[in-house]
Design a protein around this motif. Structure first.
Motif, mmCIF file in Angstrom:
data_model
loop_
_atom_site.group_PDB
_atom_site.id
_atom_site.type_symbol
_atom_site.label_atom_id
_atom_site.label_comp_id
_atom_site.label_asym_id
_atom_site.label_seq_id
_atom_site.Cartn_x
_atom_site.Cartn_y
_atom_site.Cartn_z
ATOM 1 N N HIS A 10 3.328 4.608 6.405
ATOM 2 C CA HIS A 10 4.067 3.512 7.043
ATOM 3 C C HIS A 10 4.530 2.516 5.984
ATOM 4 O O HIS A 10 3.737 2.045 5.171
ATOM 5 N N SER A 11 5.819 2.193 5.989
ATOM 6 C CA SER A 11 6.376 1.322 4.952
ATOM 7 C C SER A 11 5.924 -0.129 5.080
ATOM 8 O O SER A 11 6.134 -0.925 4.184
ATOM 9 N N GLY A 12 5.274 -0.485 6.193
ATOM 10 C CA GLY A 12 4.809 -1.861 6.388
ATOM 11 C C GLY A 12 3.398 -2.127 5.906
ATOM 12 O O GLY A 12 2.888 -3.237 6.047
ATOM 13 N N ALA A 13 2.726 -1.122 5.329
ATOM 14 C CA ALA A 13 1.319 -1.267 4.934
ATOM 15 C C ALA A 13 1.170 -2.080 3.652
ATOM 16 O O ALA A 13 1.925 -1.903 2.701
ATOM 17 N N ALA A 34 2.615 -4.485 8.674
ATOM 18 C CA ALA A 34 3.716 -5.167 9.352
ATOM 19 C C ALA A 34 4.590 -4.128 10.042
ATOM 20 O O ALA A 34 4.500 -2.939 9.736
ATOM 21 N N ASP A 35 5.458 -4.593 10.932
ATOM 22 C CA ASP A 35 6.321 -3.666 11.671
ATOM 23 C C ASP A 35 7.425 -3.056 10.816
ATOM 24 O O ASP A 35 8.001 -2.040 11.191
ATOM 25 N N SER A 36 7.734 -3.690 9.681
ATOM 26 C CA SER A 36 8.792 -3.148 8.826
ATOM 27 C C SER A 36 8.523 -3.504 7.369
ATOM 28 O O SER A 36 7.699 -4.372 7.067
ATOM 29 N N ASP A 93 0.856 -1.186 0.000
ATOM 30 C CA ASP A 93 0.000 0.000 0.000
ATOM 31 C C ASP A 93 0.892 1.236 0.000
ATOM 32 O O ASP A 93 1.269 1.763 1.037
ATOM 33 N N GLU A 94 1.252 1.666 -1.204
ATOM 34 C CA GLU A 94 2.209 2.769 -1.347
ATOM 35 C C GLU A 94 1.629 4.107 -0.907
ATOM 36 O O GLU A 94 2.351 5.052 -0.683
ATOM 37 N N LYS A 108 6.833 -6.941 5.791
ATOM 38 C CA LYS A 108 5.726 -6.787 4.832
ATOM 39 C C LYS A 108 6.020 -7.542 3.548
ATOM 40 O O LYS A 108 5.171 -8.291 3.048
ATOM 41 N N GLU A 109 7.220 -7.374 3.004
ATOM 42 C CA GLU A 109 7.558 -8.017 1.729
ATOM 43 C C GLU A 109 7.525 -9.536 1.847
ATOM 44 O O GLU A 109 7.113 -10.232 0.926
#
Length: 135
Positions: A75-78, A92-94, A70-71, A98-99
């Motif tokens: 938050h980079s973990g979405a 996710a926390d990071s 979810d760009e 997430k990846e």
């Protein structure tokens, strides 16, 4: 159709991934921390770590057609899991966690049926070194 919520004890014998994620509630849009378990074509969420009873969510990945980062979120973990009628917003926390979830969920979607491949590069769930899985 959505999977019916299963109650009682869930038999988790061959989970391919499990861990803490935050899930956005459908109505209040608040974020709740849940223990997620991916097994076969189901993604379950539970209130407590490794207590596989009364899942708060049962997502049938035969119905869900894609997962992607979810760009639009700060938050980079979405990331998002989609079907025709509903989208789950997860966090996710990071970025690396997430990846890894996107890779595992994407693989489960591909293995269990009607997946489509996004042409949006790394945002889609098909990893460049996993593309041979897709027909």
């Amino acid at each position: 159709s959505e999977a019916k919520i299963k109650t009682g004890k869930i038999s988790i014998t061959n989970a391919s991934k499990e861990g803490w994620l935050s899930k956005q509630s459908r109505h209040l849009k608040t974020w709740r921390k849940r223990w997620f378990v991916l097994q076969d074509n189901y993604l379950y969420s539970f209130k407590n770590e490794k207590v596989y009873e009364n899942p708060t969510e049962v997502i049938d990945l035969k119905v869900y057609t894609s997962v992607k980062s979810d760009e639009g979120k700060s938050h980079s973990g979405a990331f998002l899991v989609f079907c025709k009628t509903h989208t789950y917003a997860l966090m996710a926390d990071s970025k690396s966690i997430k990846e890894d979830w996107i890779r595992h969920i994407g693989k489960a979607i591909i293995m269990n049926g009607k997946a489509w491949v996004s042409n949006q590069g790394t945002n889609g769930y098909v990893d460049s070194d996993e593309e041979e899985i897709v027909d």
